[in-house]
Design a protein around this motif. Structure first.
Motif, PDB file in Angstrom:
ATOM      1  N   LYS A 372      15.561  92.470  11.546  1.00  0.00           N
ATOM      2  CA  LYS A 372      16.948  92.037  11.671  1.00  0.00           C
ATOM      3  C   LYS A 372      17.616  91.960  10.309  1.00  0.00           C
ATOM      4  O   LYS A 372      18.746  92.449  10.135  1.00  0.00           O
ATOM      5  CB  LYS A 372      16.998  90.672  12.372  1.00  0.00           C
ATOM      6  CG  LYS A 372      18.415  90.159  12.603  1.00  0.00           C
ATOM      7  CD  LYS A 372      18.385  88.823  13.341  1.00  0.00           C
ATOM      8  CE  LYS A 372      19.794  88.306  13.567  1.00  0.00           C
ATOM      9  NZ  LYS A 372      19.784  86.994  14.270  1.00  0.00           N
ATOM     10  N   LYS A 373      16.940  91.377   9.339  1.00  0.00           N
ATOM     11  CA  LYS A 373      17.524  91.275   8.003  1.00  0.00           C
ATOM     12  C   LYS A 373      17.601  92.640   7.325  1.00  0.00           C
ATOM     13  O   LYS A 373      18.528  92.931   6.575  1.00  0.00           O
ATOM     14  CB  LYS A 373      16.719  90.308   7.135  1.00  0.00           C
ATOM     15  CG  LYS A 373      17.119  88.856   7.332  1.00  0.00           C
ATOM     16  CD  LYS A 373      16.784  88.043   6.109  1.00  0.00           C
ATOM     17  CE  LYS A 373      17.432  86.666   6.175  1.00  0.00           C
ATOM     18  NZ  LYS A 373      17.204  85.885   4.954  1.00  0.00           N
ATOM     19  N   ARG A 374      16.594  93.474   7.563  1.00  0.00           N
ATOM     20  CA  ARG A 374      16.618  94.805   6.969  1.00  0.00           C
ATOM     21  C   ARG A 374      17.833  95.595   7.464  1.00  0.00           C
ATOM     22  O   ARG A 374      18.532  96.248   6.672  1.00  0.00           O
ATOM     23  CB  ARG A 374      15.322  95.533   7.325  1.00  0.00           C
ATOM     24  CG  ARG A 374      15.279  96.969   6.834  1.00  0.00           C
ATOM     25  CD  ARG A 374      13.886  97.566   7.036  1.00  0.00           C
ATOM     26  NE  ARG A 374      13.420  97.433   8.392  1.00  0.00           N
ATOM     27  CZ  ARG A 374      13.779  98.230   9.404  1.00  0.00           C
ATOM     28  NH1 ARG A 374      14.649  99.209   9.187  1.00  0.00           N
ATOM     29  NH2 ARG A 374      13.303  98.048  10.603  1.00  0.00           N
ATOM     30  N   LEU A 375      18.113  95.503   8.750  1.00  0.00           N
ATOM     31  CA  LEU A 375      19.268  96.213   9.302  1.00  0.00           C
ATOM     32  C   LEU A 375      20.581  95.581   8.852  1.00  0.00           C
ATOM     33  O   LEU A 375      21.597  96.276   8.709  1.00  0.00           O
ATOM     34  CB  LEU A 375      19.183  96.227  10.839  1.00  0.00           C
ATOM     35  CG  LEU A 375      18.002  97.037  11.411  1.00  0.00           C
ATOM     36  CD1 LEU A 375      17.945  96.905  12.931  1.00  0.00           C
ATOM     37  CD2 LEU A 375      18.130  98.510  11.014  1.00  0.00           C
ATOM     38  N   LEU A 376      20.580  94.256   8.616  1.00  0.00           N
ATOM     39  CA  LEU A 376      21.772  93.611   8.084  1.00  0.00           C
ATOM     40  C   LEU A 376      22.072  94.157   6.688  1.00  0.00           C
ATOM     41  O   LEU A 376      23.230  94.411   6.346  1.00  0.00           O
ATOM     42  CB  LEU A 376      21.574  92.099   8.028  1.00  0.00           C
ATOM     43  CG  LEU A 376      22.694  91.302   7.340  1.00  0.00           C
ATOM     44  CD1 LEU A 376      24.041  91.546   8.027  1.00  0.00           C
ATOM     45  CD2 LEU A 376      22.359  89.815   7.312  1.00  0.00           C
ATOM     46  N   GLY A 377      21.030  94.358   5.882  1.00  0.00           N
ATOM     47  CA  GLY A 377      21.225  94.941   4.561  1.00  0.00           C
ATOM     48  C   GLY A 377      21.845  96.316   4.659  1.00  0.00           C
ATOM     49  O   GLY A 377      22.746  96.671   3.882  1.00  0.00           O
ATOM     50  N   LEU A 403      17.081 102.196   4.529  1.00  0.00           N
ATOM     51  CA  LEU A 403      16.811 100.876   5.102  1.00  0.00           C
ATOM     52  C   LEU A 403      16.686 100.945   6.619  1.00  0.00           C
ATOM     53  O   LEU A 403      15.816 100.291   7.218  1.00  0.00           O
ATOM     54  CB  LEU A 403      17.920  99.908   4.716  1.00  0.00           C
ATOM     55  CG  LEU A 403      17.831  99.305   3.309  1.00  0.00           C
ATOM     56  CD1 LEU A 403      19.101  98.549   2.978  1.00  0.00           C
ATOM     57  CD2 LEU A 403      16.632  98.371   3.199  1.00  0.00           C
ATOM     58  N   ARG A 404      17.540 101.704   7.262  1.00  0.00           N
ATOM     59  CA  ARG A 404      17.475 101.813   8.734  1.00  0.00           C
ATOM     60  C   ARG A 404      16.183 102.497   9.164  1.00  0.00           C
ATOM     61  O   ARG A 404      15.602 102.154  10.198  1.00  0.00           O
ATOM     62  CB  ARG A 404      18.678 102.586   9.253  1.00  0.00           C
ATOM     63  CG  ARG A 404      19.991 101.843   9.068  1.00  0.00           C
ATOM     64  CD  ARG A 404      21.169 102.585   9.691  1.00  0.00           C
ATOM     65  NE  ARG A 404      22.429 101.975   9.316  1.00  0.00           N
ATOM     66  CZ  ARG A 404      22.916 100.863   9.856  1.00  0.00           C
ATOM     67  NH1 ARG A 404      22.229 100.249  10.804  1.00  0.00           N
ATOM     68  NH2 ARG A 404      24.069 100.374   9.455  1.00  0.00           N
ATOM     69  N   ASP A 405      15.760 103.479   8.371  1.00  0.00           N
ATOM     70  CA  ASP A 405      14.526 104.185   8.697  1.00  0.00           C
ATOM     71  C   ASP A 405      13.334 103.244   8.596  1.00  0.00           C
ATOM     72  O   ASP A 405      12.477 103.197   9.485  1.00  0.00           O
ATOM     73  CB  ASP A 405      14.349 105.370   7.736  1.00  0.00           C
ATOM     74  CG  ASP A 405      13.101 106.171   8.013  1.00  0.00           C
ATOM     75  OD1 ASP A 405      13.065 106.859   9.045  1.00  0.00           O
ATOM     76  OD2 ASP A 405      12.160 106.081   7.205  1.00  0.00           O
ATOM     77  N   GLY A 406      13.273 102.486   7.505  1.00  0.00           N
ATOM     78  CA  GLY A 406      12.276 101.439   7.348  1.00  0.00           C
ATOM     79  C   GLY A 406      10.842 101.890   7.274  1.00  0.00           C
ATOM     80  O   GLY A 406       9.923 101.079   7.394  1.00  0.00           O
ATOM     81  N   ILE A 407      10.613 103.197   7.063  1.00  0.00           N
ATOM     82  CA  ILE A 407       9.237 103.695   7.088  1.00  0.00           C
ATOM     83  C   ILE A 407       8.478 103.368   5.819  1.00  0.00           C
ATOM     84  O   ILE A 407       7.255 103.265   5.813  1.00  0.00           O
ATOM     85  CB  ILE A 407       9.243 105.226   7.342  1.00  0.00           C
ATOM     86  CG1 ILE A 407       7.831 105.690   7.711  1.00  0.00           C
ATOM     87  CG2 ILE A 407       9.772 105.978   6.130  1.00  0.00           C
ATOM     88  CD1 ILE A 407       7.773 107.119   8.208  1.00  0.00           C
TER      89      ILE A 407
END
Length: 467
Positions: A372-377, A403-407
């Motif tokens: 959730k925080k990663r997507l907020l960033g 950031l959205r990918d997050g891999i």
């Protein structure tokens, strides 16, 4: 206090036998440098070769005197080669009846030979004896690591003829830019102001075949060394600027870390003084937060990691006092807090020591970040992107996508840190415009967007402003 008379070769040799190789090398190089200018009296067609070889000898000996044990092997080899070349050059100058130039070249040869032969006390003694008839006594208590910070003729009157030749020698060297480094080194050694021994060491490491090609080849090699050291010492950082169309973009610049610290000091002092002197602000010099910041400014400028931590600590204390009502949240205090947060972030992004120190910690914090925080960033970066163009717009878009990918945690951390730093710089620029009352509604929106991303990154990487 013990003085050594180098006019007595046997006594000088006996004295040198008791000295370390470093002392011998430093002494021999400085003695040779005293008469280096006499090389200018020789006007044979191989004059540049003579001067270059002699300076190489004295430079190699001086570097050997630093005592960098890791450099001893190649220095010994370089010194032997330089000594052989200088001896040949001395023979040439003698053949042309240039007595003073011959003595200078021979002195340089002895200087280099000393660097290669650790027991060659006689080489050092001869080099010193040849340096000048009017300067044969040296105070042994002045020997040591700081000797090269002394003027070359400290405590001794320079012979008039040599002083005149010294000035002429510098003038002659200034006519050809290929001599620039060697001219600077010689002049600063004469004055006792030379300090860039990392650069001098790299020059001494230049290979024999380059020296054999002559001055132009050595000068070209030096320029490559200088460029490499510059890139290592002065990290490439970024400048956020506004285009003629009113959008923000980014370009790379070279920024010296010390200048970054100077800029941060000036900006923090201004913001702190403004808040303390405010009639409506509750912060004063007796407040713990103010004491922390004064300590950082007065005692931590030489320690960028401590400076960054104290900036964040001061910000965290002020924020806590605003929340509990001890401090009123007036404009001056708000400017101070924003300045502390943004400059701490800038230190992390643009100062190599700070960036390295916090990297492991920030990566660990990101690994603990939930989706959730990663997507907020990513969303905050997307919002900031609306007021940008060119390279900055493209790279913010890539950061958001990363950031959205997050891999990859490492890639995401880097993307968020870089974007946060850029947001901080935009925030500073927008606040400056608002202070001038020139900000438009679009600018106000841009300032808010950048502030939100700054706050997000600071909260994530700084633990709410605390170290």
């Amino acid at each position: 206090m013990v003085e050594v008379d180098f006019s007595d070769i046997d006594a000088a040799e006996a004295w040198f036998e008791d000295q370390t190789p470093e002392v011998r090398s430093v002494m021999a190089s400085r003695a040779a440098l005293r008469v280096t200018a006499n090389l200018g009296l020789y006007w044979g067609e191989d004059r540049d070769t003579l001067v270059l070889t002699a300076i190489r000898c004295t430079l190699t000996s001086a570097v050997r005197g630093l005592g960098r044990t890791a450099d001893v092997d190649w220095l010994d080899e370089a010194a032997l080669s330089a000594a052989r070349s200088a001896a040949r050059s001395a023979a040439l100058s003698a053949a042309h009846s240039a007595h003073s130039a011959h003595s200078a070249a021979l002195s340089a040869a002895h200087s280099a030979a000393l660097s290669a032969a650790l027991s060659a006390a006689r080489s050092a003694a001869l080099s010193a004896a040849l340096s000048a008839h009017s300067a044969t006594a040296w105070d042994s208590e002045r020997l040591g690591d700081d000797l090269n910070s002394e003027r070359l003729w400290a405590g001794v009157t320079v012979p008039d003829a040599l002083q005149t030749q010294h000035t002429t020698f510098l003038t002659d060297m200034s006519k050809n830019p290929d001599w620039d480094f060697f001219r600077t080194w010689y002049e600063q050694m004469w004055e006792g102001t030379f300090t860039d021994w990392d650069l001098a060491t790299e020059v001494a490491k230049i290979k024999d075949d380059v020296w054999d090609e002559g001055l132009a080849a050595v000068a070209e090699e030096f320029r490559g060394i200088e460029a490499r050291l510059l890139s290592e010492r002065l990290p490439q950082v970024e400048e956020i600027f506004k285009t003629d169309q009113g959008f923000y973009d980014v370009r790379s610049v070279i920024s010296e870390p010390s200048k970054l610290i100077d800029s941060i000091e000036n900006r923090v002092r201004f913001a702190l003084d403004l808040a303390v002197q405010s009639n409506s602000c509750d912060l004063n010099d007796m407040s713990t937060a103010a004491k922390v910041l004064r300590h950082a400014l007065d005692n931590c400028l030489e320690d960028p990691n401590a400076l960054e931590q104290f900036l964040r600590r001061g910000s965290g204390m002020i924020k806590a006092r605003i929340i509990d009502g001890t401090f009123s949240g007036d404009d001056e205090l708000g400017v101070l807090v924003d300045t502390l947060d943004e400059l701490a972030l800038q230190l992390r992004a643009d100062h190599p020591e700070v960036a390295q120190a916090v990297d492991a910690r920030t990566r660990q914090r990101f690994k603990e970040l939930d989706d959730k925080k990663r997507l907020l960033g990513a969303t905050l970066i997307d919002d900031l992107k609306e007021g940008t163009t060119g390279r900055l717009e493209t790279e913010l878009d890539l950061a958001s996508e990363t950031l959205r990918d997050g891999i990859s945690d490492d890639a995401s951390t880097d993307a968020l840190k870089q974007s946060g730093n850029r947001a901080a710089k935009i925030s500073l620029a927008e606040r400056a415009k608002q202070a001038e009352s020139s900000g438009t509604m679009a600018a106000l929106k841009m300032g808010l967007r950048s502030n939100k991303l700054v706050e997000f990154v600071m909260d994530l990487f700084s633990g709410g402003g605390l170290p």
